[in-house]
Design an enzyme around this catalytic site. Structure first.
Site, PDB file in Angstrom:
ATOM      1  CG  ASN A   9     -34.525 -30.011  50.995  1.00 12.52           C
ATOM      2  OD1 ASN A   9     -33.706 -28.726  50.798  1.00 12.52           O
ATOM      3  ND2 ASN A   9     -33.230 -30.912  50.535  1.00 12.52           N
ATOM      4  CD  GLU A 169     -34.448 -37.256  50.268  1.00  9.08           C
ATOM      5  OE1 GLU A 169     -35.274 -36.434  50.346  1.00  9.08           O
ATOM      6  OE2 GLU A 169     -33.342 -36.512  50.321  1.00  9.08           O
ATOM      7  N   GLY A 175     -35.400 -35.323  42.595  1.00 11.67           N
ATOM      8  CA  GLY A 175     -35.842 -34.555  41.196  1.00 11.67           C
ATOM      9  C   GLY A 175     -35.285 -35.172  40.056  1.00 11.67           C
TER      10      GLY A 175
END
Ligand code: PGA
Length: 252
Positions: A9, A169, A175
């Protein structure tokens, strides 16, 4: 048969020439080291899709989008339809990423519409689900994921559902550099597979590809992918660096 998949992604990163360079490099890599039945999907920004699709020739390597409109066509300034995505040569689309849910207010009903529209246009859907930290701490993470799947995805017929990949996720891992432990990933993936079994039966649940996403990188991919119910990964930051990304695929 359950497919092993790694999807990158790219999010809102890389200009067109940088994206083309990365796709060219990754394609070259998988021409030399064939994927042998595994699949790799590069989910790029919309404007990259056409060129990236044309650059990919390695068997098992395809392009996908990161979002699509719930509408077919018309006066929706700035939007991109599923049919347009399909026309670029891309074959997949991410729906329901937590960044879309959080920053753009995409709710379960909207995501169900987007999923249906993507499938109507022959795209494979990578449907994301996952809880935020306070939900895990409050011990409602299973309920949250259940709701997201039931309202966004389980409205589909079995035939359509089988064209979807689920990506778990945990939002607190995206992140952040904090990865779910292999045990936490396996526990949730096992739970998700159980929900699929209840809804669509054992064959469908055995065949469903469930990806893990959230700070997955080459150094932790192998231990995550070693779990029985983890069939690959949805990779953000680490998908922007060719060697790192290819090593994650190797770990599968
Ligand atoms: P990350 O992102 O790998 O950078 O944590 C994953 C994702 O958002 O799909």
């Amino acid at each position: 048969m359950r497919k092993k998949v790694v999807a990158g992604n790219w999010k809102m990163n890389l200009d067109l020439s940088q994206g083309a360079d990365l796709a060219t490099g990754i394609n070259k890599h998988f021409m030399a080291e064939p994927l042998n039945g595994k699949e790799v999907i590069l989910c790029t920004p919309y404007i990259h899709l056409s060129i990236v699709s044309s650059l990919l020739s390695a068997p098992g390597l395809t392009a996908g989008a990161q979002n699509c409109s719930e509408h077919k066509s018309g006066a929706y300034t700035g939007e991109v339809s599923a049919a347009m995505i399909r026309s670029t040569g891309a074959s997949s689309v991410i729906i329901g990423h937590s960044e879309r849910r959080t920053y753009y207010g995409e709710n379960d009903a909207l995501l169900a519409s987007k999923t249906a529209e993507a499938l109507r246009n022959g795209l494979r859907v990578i449907f994301c689900c996952g809880e935020v930290l306070s939900e895990r701490e409050g011990n409602i993470h299973f309920d949250i994921v259940k709701r997201q799947l039931e309202q966004g995805l389980f409205i589909l017929s079995e035939e359509d559902f089988r064209k979807c990949i689920i990506a778990y996720e945990p939002v607190w891992a995206i992140g952040t550099g904090v990865t779910a432990s292999p045990a936490q990933a396996q526990e949730m993936h096992h739970y998700i597979r159980g929900l699929v079994r209840e809804k669509y039966g054992k064959n469908a649940s055995d065949d469903t590809t469930i990806l893990y996403g959230g700070s997955c990188k080459a150094s932790n991919a192998a231990e995550l992918f070693a779990n029985h119910d983890v069939d690959g990964g949805l990779i953000g930051g680490a998908s922007l660096v060719q060697d790192e990304f290819c090593n994650i695929v190797k770990a599968l």
